[in-house]
Motif scaffolding. Sequence first.
Motif, short mmCIF file in Angstrom:
data_model
loop_
_atom_site.label_atom_id
_atom_site.label_comp_id
_atom_site.label_asym_id
_atom_site.label_seq_id
_atom_site.Cartn_x
_atom_site.Cartn_y
_atom_site.Cartn_z
N GLU A 17 59.13 60.38 9.03
CA GLU A 17 60.02 61.44 8.52
C GLU A 17 61.32 60.85 7.96
O GLU A 17 62.42 61.30 8.26
CB GLU A 17 60.27 62.49 9.59
CG GLU A 17 58.97 63.18 10.00
CD GLU A 17 59.15 64.31 10.99
OE1 GLU A 17 60.28 64.83 11.11
OE2 GLU A 17 58.16 64.67 11.62
N MET A 18 61.16 59.83 7.12
CA MET A 18 62.29 59.19 6.45
C MET A 18 63.11 60.25 5.73
O MET A 18 62.56 61.13 5.07
CB MET A 18 61.75 58.17 5.43
CG MET A 18 62.83 57.41 4.68
SD MET A 18 62.15 56.42 3.30
CE MET A 18 61.06 55.30 4.15
N THR A 19 64.42 60.15 5.83
CA THR A 19 65.27 61.13 5.15
C THR A 19 65.41 60.77 3.68
O THR A 19 65.15 59.63 3.27
CB THR A 19 66.67 61.19 5.78
OG1 THR A 19 67.33 59.94 5.55
CG2 THR A 19 66.61 61.50 7.27
N GLN A 20 65.86 61.74 2.91
CA GLN A 20 66.12 61.50 1.49
C GLN A 20 67.20 60.44 1.35
O GLN A 20 67.13 59.58 0.47
CB GLN A 20 66.54 62.79 0.80
CG GLN A 20 65.41 63.79 0.71
CD GLN A 20 65.89 65.16 0.28
OE1 GLN A 20 67.01 65.56 0.55
NE2 GLN A 20 65.02 65.90 -0.40
N GLU A 21 68.19 60.48 2.24
CA GLU A 21 69.28 59.50 2.21
C GLU A 21 68.77 58.10 2.49
O GLU A 21 69.15 57.14 1.80
CB GLU A 21 70.35 59.89 3.24
CG GLU A 21 71.62 59.08 3.15
CD GLU A 21 72.45 59.40 1.93
OE1 GLU A 21 73.02 58.45 1.37
OE2 GLU A 21 72.52 60.57 1.52
N GLY A 28 68.13 52.20 -3.91
CA GLY A 28 69.33 51.94 -4.71
C GLY A 28 69.69 53.07 -5.65
O GLY A 28 70.12 52.84 -6.78
N CYS A 29 69.52 54.31 -5.19
CA CYS A 29 69.89 55.46 -6.00
C CYS A 29 70.59 56.48 -5.10
O CYS A 29 70.88 56.19 -3.95
CB CYS A 29 68.66 56.08 -6.68
SG CYS A 29 67.45 56.80 -5.55
N THR A 33 69.26 62.11 -6.65
CA THR A 33 68.15 61.64 -7.48
C THR A 33 66.82 61.88 -6.78
O THR A 33 65.86 62.35 -7.39
CB THR A 33 68.32 60.15 -7.83
OG1 THR A 33 69.53 59.99 -8.57
CG2 THR A 33 67.15 59.63 -8.63
N ILE A 34 66.77 61.59 -5.48
CA ILE A 34 65.55 61.80 -4.71
C ILE A 34 65.20 63.29 -4.68
O ILE A 34 64.03 63.67 -4.87
CB ILE A 34 65.68 61.24 -3.28
CG1 ILE A 34 65.97 59.74 -3.29
CG2 ILE A 34 64.43 61.57 -2.46
CD1 ILE A 34 64.93 58.88 -3.97
N LYS A 41 62.12 67.66 -11.29
CA LYS A 41 63.12 67.91 -12.33
C LYS A 41 63.58 66.64 -13.03
O LYS A 41 64.37 66.69 -13.95
CB LYS A 41 64.35 68.61 -11.72
CG LYS A 41 64.04 69.98 -11.18
CD LYS A 41 65.27 70.62 -10.58
CE LYS A 41 64.94 72.00 -10.08
NZ LYS A 41 66.11 72.64 -9.47
N TYR A 42 63.09 65.50 -12.54
CA TYR A 42 63.56 64.21 -13.07
C TYR A 42 62.40 63.22 -13.03
O TYR A 42 61.64 63.19 -12.06
CB TYR A 42 64.73 63.72 -12.21
CG TYR A 42 65.24 62.34 -12.55
CD1 TYR A 42 65.93 62.11 -13.73
CD2 TYR A 42 65.05 61.27 -11.69
CE1 TYR A 42 66.42 60.86 -14.05
CE2 TYR A 42 65.53 60.01 -11.99
CZ TYR A 42 66.22 59.81 -13.17
OH TYR A 42 66.69 58.56 -13.49
#
Length: 69
Positions: A17-21, A28-29, A33-34, A41-42
Amino acid sequence: MGKIKNRIRRLRFDNDEMTQEELANRAGCTRQTIIALEQGKYVPSIELAFKIAKAFGVALEEVFQYEGE
């Protein structure tokens, strides 16, 4: 024109359950962005796509799929 889909959300869940952060830091973003990637959307640069795949320890094709017309 085709669409690029991804499995980022599923892969984060499958990786303790890795976070978006956490993913953003490894790739490196930014977290934003995630979020945009997960929502479709990207579309990432090829460099960022490879960094995300590397963060999960999988091949690029396991994260991103191209769906043609």
